[in-house]
Design an enzyme around this catalytic site. Structure first.
Site, PDB file in Angstrom:
ATOM      1  N   TYR A  20      51.400  45.472  33.084  1.00  0.00           N
ATOM      2  CA  TYR A  20      50.953  45.084  32.393  1.00  0.00           C
ATOM      3  C   TYR A  20      49.808  43.711  32.243  1.00  0.00           C
ATOM      4  O   TYR A  20      49.727  42.739  33.154  1.00  0.00           O
ATOM      5  CB  TYR A  20      51.612  43.632  31.812  1.00  0.00           C
TER       6      TYR A  20
ATOM      7  N   ASP B  62      44.936  42.012  39.306  1.00  0.00           N
ATOM      8  CA  ASP B  62      45.988  41.226  38.387  1.00  0.00           C
ATOM      9  C   ASP B  62      47.214  40.275  39.114  1.00  0.00           C
ATOM     10  O   ASP B  62      48.290  40.835  39.584  1.00  0.00           O
ATOM     11  CB  ASP B  62      46.295  41.561  37.150  1.00  0.00           C
TER      12      ASP B  62
ATOM     13  N   LYS C  57      50.447  31.478  36.126  1.00  0.00           N
ATOM     14  CA  LYS C  57      51.529  31.233  35.561  1.00  0.00           C
ATOM     15  C   LYS C  57      51.901  30.556  37.188  1.00  0.00           C
ATOM     16  O   LYS C  57      51.074  29.239  36.992  1.00  0.00           O
ATOM     17  CB  LYS C  57      52.417  32.648  36.137  1.00  0.00           C
TER      18      LYS C  57
END
Ligand SMILES: *Cc1c(COP(=O)(O)O)cnc(C)c1O
Length: 437
Positions: A148, A243, A271
């Site tokens: 993702y 990522d 995050k």
């Protein structure tokens, strides 16, 4: 049973939310669709606990999807934010706080010489891919199914059936034109990668992946896989993008790249880097990053990018992560919880397995070997939903899908971890008996 007409019930707020917000949520996984039941409506958080509007507390292993490595409302982050916000929350010009956080990121993440801040992981990956295209003058990007990278158009693809087969979009509203430059192949598949590199390598601008996949449940790269990606991309002149929106500052201060000692060309962060506020970043070698406007021709911008409140929270979070022994202590907390579960699964011969990396873990139910998205799809979602509900009823909040990782934070207390371990063991025993009946 809480009264649905009362603002002290989750159902009341979920109904009200559904009247004005599509599906009652601002991000789909929050709707608990894969586990059923009424979604949690949070009132407040403290340490390892999330309190819902019904006043019930839950030991939180979702931690705002990994952002809260220090738990909820850590006093140092609260103080830094309060101080910063009282002096103005946004200026639209550079502030010392973003310079400080940039220095901290550059000092922490081995491959990053320069970094640019954005407001979400989606923006980070989208901008990194644009930069890779601008830098290489190529169009194609290669991703891995099950990974993702946020919800920007080029990533919303369904893998094609063959290696050379171009994918179709996985969301309506994303035109075939927009995804025709995205190739998608299975994760951990050495042959598929070699084949696509042979056929398309010289046209590929970037290969992007989660170096530790954490959005298909937690799935580690097979030994040698990242090495192979690094050497092939170098050979064909494609950039390698890690990522690390989840793995960054999670598996160690330097992320997965430091753990595996493989240096990508560009890294995406999110995050944890925002300390619980909306901040994310992408960075890499100065030679590449300097292609961004205003120095170079790759345009990228943001009104709230480098927001001082988010930067203050992020800096405080990273400084706490940098304290000696931080990651060792976080990992031993995780071992206390997870190792006995894996031992039990093995000794009782239960059809399940626990994957773990640092303070990340996923309990896969219904399969003993998971290395690709197809393996994850063979797991048993009904068993997961039943485990999730059982835990929730006992005041333990796991990430609400088999396709997600769980996150241990520094705020998790020995008591919470012990209670969670016992609850998991009991749930596994009950499940085993239920199955035998
Ligand atoms: C969460 C996540 C994103 C997207 O970040 P947002 O801030 O939700 O846009 C991108 N990549 C990975 C690996 C993520 O886990």
């Amino acid at each position: 049973m809480a009264d649905v007409k009362s603002p002290t019930s989750n159902q009341y707020w979920f109904n009200a939310a559904s009247a004005t917000i599509p599906g009652g949520v601002n991000s789909p996984a929050r709707a608990f669709r894969s586990v059923g039941g009424t979604p949690l409506i949070a009132e407040r958080g403290e340490g390892d606990l999330l309190f819902d509007v019904e006043g019930k507390s839950y030991i939180d292993y979702c931690g705002s999807w990994g952002a809260l490595i220090h738990g909820h409302a850590h006093p140092r982050i609260v103080a830094a934010v309060q101080k910063r916000v009282a002096e103005g929350s946004s200026f639209g010009v550079t502030t010392p706080s973003e310079v400080r956080l940039a220095k901290k990121v550059v000092d922490s993440v081995p491959s990053i010489e320069k970094v640019r801040f954005v407001s979400s992981g989606t923006e980070a990956t989208m901008s990194a891919v644009r930069l890779a295209r601008g830098f290489t003058g190529r169009d194609l990007i290669l991703k891995f199914s099950g990974h993702y990278h946020g919800h920007a158009d080029p990533f919303l693809v369904e893998a094609g059936s063959g290696v050379a087969c171009l994918p179709t979009s996985s969301s309506s509203g994303v035109s075939a034109e927009l995804v025709k430059h995205t190739l998608s192949i299975p994760y951990n598949d050495f042959e598929a990668f070699e084949a696509v590199m042979r056929s398309h390598g010289k046209k590929i601008a970037a290969v992007i992946l989660e170096p530790i996949a954490a959005n298909m449940g937690l799935v580690l790269p097979k030994s040698g896989f990242l090495e192979m990606l690094r050497s092939y991309t170098e050979r064909v002149g494609a950039l390698l993008i890690f990522d690390e929106v989840i793995s960054g500052f999670r598996v160690g201060l330097g992320g997965a790249q430091e753990l595996f000692n493989i240096m990508p060309d560009l890294t995406c962060l999110g995050k944890i880097v925002g300390g619980g506020f909306p901040a994310a970043a992408f960075g890499g070698a100065a030679e590449i990053m300097d292609h961004l406007a205003p120095l170079g021709s790759v345009y990228q911008a943001g009104t709230l990018s480098g927001n001082p409140v988010a930067m203050a929270a992020g800096l405080e979070a990273l400084e706490m992560c940098s304290q000696p022994g931080f990651y060792e202590s976080l990992q031993s907390k995780t071992s206390e919880l997870v190792d006995p579960i894996q031992d039990f699964i093995e000794s009782e011969n239960i059809e399940a397995t626990v994957h773990r990396a640092g303070s990340l873990f996923t309990l896969f139910l219904g399969s003993r070997s998971v290395s690709s998205i197809d393996d994850v799809k063979k797991c048993n979602p009904a068993r997961f939903a039943s485990l999730f509900q059982r835990l929730l009823a006992r005041g333990i909040y796991f990430s609400p899908s088999q396709f997600e990782a769980n996150f241990v934070s520094m705020a998790h207390t020995p008591n919470s971890l012990e209670f969670t371990k016992q609850s998991l063991l009991e749930a596994l025993i009950e499940e085993k008996h239920a199955k035998a009946d």
